[in-house]
Design a protein around this motif. Structure first.
Motif, mmCIF file in Angstrom:
data_model
loop_
_atom_site.group_PDB
_atom_site.id
_atom_site.type_symbol
_atom_site.label_atom_id
_atom_site.label_comp_id
_atom_site.label_asym_id
_atom_site.label_seq_id
_atom_site.Cartn_x
_atom_site.Cartn_y
_atom_site.Cartn_z
ATOM 1 N N ARG A 1 0.717 -1.311 -0.015
ATOM 2 C CA ARG A 1 0.112 -0.005 -0.086
ATOM 3 C C ARG A 1 0.877 1.313 -0.083
ATOM 4 O O ARG A 1 1.863 1.279 0.692
ATOM 5 C CB ARG A 1 -0.953 0.126 1.202
ATOM 6 N N VAL A 2 0.622 2.208 -0.698
ATOM 7 C CA VAL A 2 1.366 3.392 -1.001
ATOM 8 C C VAL A 2 0.987 4.401 0.096
ATOM 9 O O VAL A 2 -0.149 4.585 0.584
ATOM 10 C CB VAL A 2 1.307 4.129 -2.487
ATOM 11 N N THR A 3 2.402 4.934 0.793
ATOM 12 C CA THR A 3 1.958 5.743 2.097
ATOM 13 C C THR A 3 2.882 6.895 1.794
ATOM 14 O O THR A 3 3.712 6.878 1.095
ATOM 15 C CB THR A 3 2.056 5.099 3.275
ATOM 16 N N ALA A 4 2.743 8.015 2.664
ATOM 17 C CA ALA A 4 3.415 9.087 2.570
ATOM 18 C C ALA A 4 4.878 8.622 3.087
ATOM 19 O O ALA A 4 6.025 9.114 2.710
ATOM 20 C CB ALA A 4 2.932 10.112 3.536
ATOM 21 N N ALA A 5 4.983 7.483 3.939
ATOM 22 C CA ALA A 5 6.335 7.099 4.415
ATOM 23 C C ALA A 5 7.180 6.414 3.409
ATOM 24 O O ALA A 5 8.364 6.566 3.179
ATOM 25 C CB ALA A 5 6.018 6.247 5.559
#
Length: 251
Positions: A108-112
């Motif tokens: 899952r793509v996240t800001a982190a």
């Protein structure tokens, strides 16, 4: 870097285009593109870029194929239900063009994790399905100074824009949508519906815009948003101003 005899034959219809030529095809071969989402938009974007000869495609998506995907996500078949989308997509793309290097991220793509995903890329294509992810992608691409091609679709409407928010007069995606969107109040594709053929049109346009970034053909897309109305039908283009108060790229 050169093109082999097999590649010259494979990409002949590109090479005879004055705006592409051998030099442009070499730019595609050297190109590195991150595609966020292997769903509807990704199903159109990924085969187009693989067939075009983009050297490296990095794919990020943590979803698996479901029956309801098959109406619009043409990379997948009934036999793929339950399988990770990036793994199935990789099989299809390798069969289409074995010269393309694939970098799979079933996450899952996240800001982190976005800075690491964007690192080393020449273009980012965002085909995600929610504003929280889109804004995170835009902020990360702007910070990394990597062009972002954002493609979205709902019902009978599609939107495609190329964003370079770090430039003085260029908007980022956040300039366009602002900070006020509440993800909990935004309708989803499952709730609103989407015409399957629209996804193919919008994804194909997004792939072309990414190729435009790599090769540099035609007019600059900076500051333009292309809108497809499938009911009218027709395309229109609007100018997007840079928001001087934007929290990501403003002064």
């Amino acid at each position: 870097m050169t093109l082999t005899d097999e590649e010259l034959d494979r990409y002949a219809r590109h090479i005879v285009l004055r705006e592409v030529g051998g030099a442009g095809q070499l730019k595609l071969k050297a190109g590195k593109i991150l595609v966020i989402g292997a769903g509807g938009i990704g199903s159109a974007v990924l085969p187009a870029l693989a067939a075009a000869g983009v050297g490296l495609l990095r794919m990020a998506d943590d979803d698996v194929v479901s029956l309801s995907n098959l109406q619009r996500q043409t990379l997948f078949t009934t036999a793929d239900i339950g399988q990770p989308k990036v793994a199935v997509a990789a099989q299809r793309l390798t069969a289409l063009n074995p010269h393309v290097t694939l970098d799979l991220h079933p996450t899952r793509v996240t800001a982190a994790n976005l800075p690491a995903l964007i690192d080393g890329m020449d273009v980012v294509i965002d085909g995600s399905d929610n504003f929280a992810t889109r804004l995170a992608v835009s902020d990360a691409a702007t910070a990394a100074q990597v062009p972002l091609v954002s493609a979205a679709i709902s019902q009978f409407q599609g939107q495609i824009g190329t964003f370079r928010g770090w430039l003085p007069d260029a908007p980022c995606y956040r300039c366009f949508v602002g900070d006020a969107h509440d993800p909990e109040e935004c309708d989803t594709c499952a709730e609103q519906g989407v015409l399957g053929a629209m996804v193919t049109m919008v994804g194909g346009f997004a792939a072309m815009e990414a190729m435009r970034v790599l090769i540099g053909f035609g007019d600059s897309p900076m500051g333009r948003l292309h809108i497809l109305d499938g009911l009218a039908p027709g395309w229109r283009t609007i100018r997007l101003p840079k928001d001087p108060g934007c929290s990501a790229c403003g002064s």
